[in-house]
Design a protein around this motif. Sequence first.
Motif, PDB file in Angstrom:
ATOM      1  N   ARG A  81       0.833  -1.216   0.000  1.00  0.00           N
ATOM      2  CA  ARG A  81       0.000   0.000   0.000  1.00  0.00           C
ATOM      3  C   ARG A  81       0.861   1.256   0.000  1.00  0.00           C
ATOM      4  O   ARG A  81       0.544   2.234  -0.678  1.00  0.00           O
ATOM      5  CB  ARG A  81      -0.935   0.000   1.214  1.00  0.00           C
ATOM      6  CG  ARG A  81      -2.111  -0.961   1.095  1.00  0.00           C
ATOM      7  CD  ARG A  81      -2.929  -0.974   2.376  1.00  0.00           C
ATOM      8  NE  ARG A  81      -3.448   0.350   2.697  1.00  0.00           N
ATOM      9  CZ  ARG A  81      -4.585   0.848   2.195  1.00  0.00           C
ATOM     10  NH1 ARG A  81      -5.307   0.134   1.364  1.00  0.00           N
ATOM     11  NH2 ARG A  81      -4.998   2.050   2.546  1.00  0.00           N
ATOM     12  N   LYS A 190      -9.117  -0.859  -1.798  1.00  0.00           N
ATOM     13  CA  LYS A 190      -9.168  -2.305  -1.996  1.00  0.00           C
ATOM     14  C   LYS A 190      -7.826  -3.023  -1.820  1.00  0.00           C
ATOM     15  O   LYS A 190      -7.785  -4.237  -1.670  1.00  0.00           O
ATOM     16  CB  LYS A 190      -9.687  -2.612  -3.415  1.00  0.00           C
ATOM     17  CG  LYS A 190     -11.061  -2.030  -3.718  1.00  0.00           C
ATOM     18  CD  LYS A 190     -12.150  -2.777  -2.975  1.00  0.00           C
ATOM     19  CE  LYS A 190     -13.542  -2.310  -3.408  1.00  0.00           C
ATOM     20  NZ  LYS A 190     -14.615  -3.018  -2.688  1.00  0.00           N
ATOM     21  N   ASP A 192      -4.508  -4.702  -0.565  1.00  0.00           N
ATOM     22  CA  ASP A 192      -3.984  -5.342   0.642  1.00  0.00           C
ATOM     23  C   ASP A 192      -2.458  -5.403   0.566  1.00  0.00           C
ATOM     24  O   ASP A 192      -1.883  -5.468  -0.517  1.00  0.00           O
ATOM     25  CB  ASP A 192      -4.523  -6.768   0.788  1.00  0.00           C
ATOM     26  CG  ASP A 192      -6.025  -6.784   1.039  1.00  0.00           C
ATOM     27  OD1 ASP A 192      -6.510  -5.880   1.747  1.00  0.00           O
ATOM     28  OD2 ASP A 192      -6.704  -7.683   0.514  1.00  0.00           O
ATOM     29  N   ASN A 193      -1.836  -5.407   1.726  1.00  0.00           N
ATOM     30  CA  ASN A 193      -0.385  -5.562   1.769  1.00  0.00           C
ATOM     31  C   ASN A 193       0.006  -7.005   1.480  1.00  0.00           C
ATOM     32  O   ASN A 193      -0.644  -7.941   1.943  1.00  0.00           O
ATOM     33  CB  ASN A 193       0.160  -5.145   3.138  1.00  0.00           C
ATOM     34  CG  ASN A 193       0.099  -3.647   3.342  1.00  0.00           C
ATOM     35  OD1 ASN A 193       0.292  -2.886   2.403  1.00  0.00           O
ATOM     36  ND2 ASN A 193      -0.186  -3.225   4.560  1.00  0.00           N
TER      37      ASN A 193
END
Length: 487
Positions: A81, A190, A192-193
Amino acid sequence: MPADRPVRPTGRGTPTVVRLLVLATFVVILNETIMINAIPRLMADLEVTERTAQWVSTAFMLTMAAVIPVTGWFLQRVTTRRAYTIAMGVFIAGTALSAVAPSFTVLLLGRIVQAGGTAVMMPLLMTTLMTVVPEQDRGRVMGNVTLAISVAPAMGPVLSGVVLQVGSWRWLFGLVLPIAAVVTWLGLRKLDNIGEPQTGALDWSSVAFAAVGFGGLVYGLSRFETHNVATPAVIVGTGLALIGVFAARQLRLQRTGAPLLDLRILLFGTYTKALILMSVAFMAMLGSMILLPLYLQNLRGLSALQTGLLVMPGGLAMGLLGPTVGRLFDRFGGRVLVIPGSIGVAAALAGFTRISMTMPYWQLLILHILMMVSLAAAFTPVFTLGLGALPQHLYSHGSSMLGTLQQVAAAFGTALVVTVMSARSSALVADGADPITAHLDGMRLAFAISAAMALIVIVMAVLLPSRSSAPQDADGAETPTPELVES
């Protein structure tokens, strides 16, 4: 989420994180070619020469070449992110600055900032894809990525041609700005890491050597002219020397710390072969992309918009074929695609050596579509095979190396064909030939050089395996064992 446990998607659908990154990458890559048709407008509005105006494209390419080597280190040390936020934030800032630029200097600064954000997106996309997509589905998903990275450059000149018919060059940035903002917003909602960031200090001397070395190499290649060879050659030589220093520094850091660009990726045979194939194919492709517009506009009298529309079907065909190529790769492997694709590239370039003042446009269209479709058949498997041969902890470095050499190959291919064309046509004019005939002959010779380079692509295609099997990561591994170095 531990770094050694990659996220796996459920089912066979493309992971959301990859979809978002593909969309963002499409938006940022579009800008690499969007200013090609705007040069005459910039010359008039900002009162600059043609050589100066060309810097809006040259500076973008230079910045990409200088920044991408750092991305391998960067992507290992920030979350997904954060990398996305920084890349898109920098890109949006550069786009806004370019849209309101009161002078050419400010416009150039905006383009450099834009390119800084763009340089992060492609390695981020490739690294994330290789981490979250299972090996059996990578071809299909990589095919969707091909749709973005091939259609975007093809659409840039077409889009700019349409916009410039009705508005100012500033609208090229004004239209992209809200799209980039929406894409960024969607991504932050939306995304995600993936994995956990690592720790490690940045080696600033490596950054300097990479930036000046790769940037200098691309700059020197972009300045080659028939009447000015010595100065660019010195710049290229200096760039190569600094790249050598950079490489030596990385080898040392691999033993004592974290390298900026881990050169152990070159110990994996399949990756190295894929890297060579991709680089030479990019040289041939970019060379032809420079020659064809010159032929259509300077000799055949087409407008920039007409030229863009003529070459657009090839770019669209390349992108739209990407998902199909990916599915075929997952089912049959790489060789059944890469070998015919490389032969198709060579055949198309050989066909372009027959250009004349009366060659039907439909023949040019077919040759261009053949070349772009053949490249689609080669690029998706090559990217997948090359990166798939690396252990997971080297994905970001492998993506960084691919991106860097794409920029260098683009600059080298452009410099080579333009220099060959100019030298040949100048020599014929000096011998009393008609300028148009001389120009045509110079272009034919340049296309022949590109076709000859495509033969190297065929050789590399034959040497590539159908499948690549990545070794498992091992904590603390310094170098791959001999068993991991593929023949």
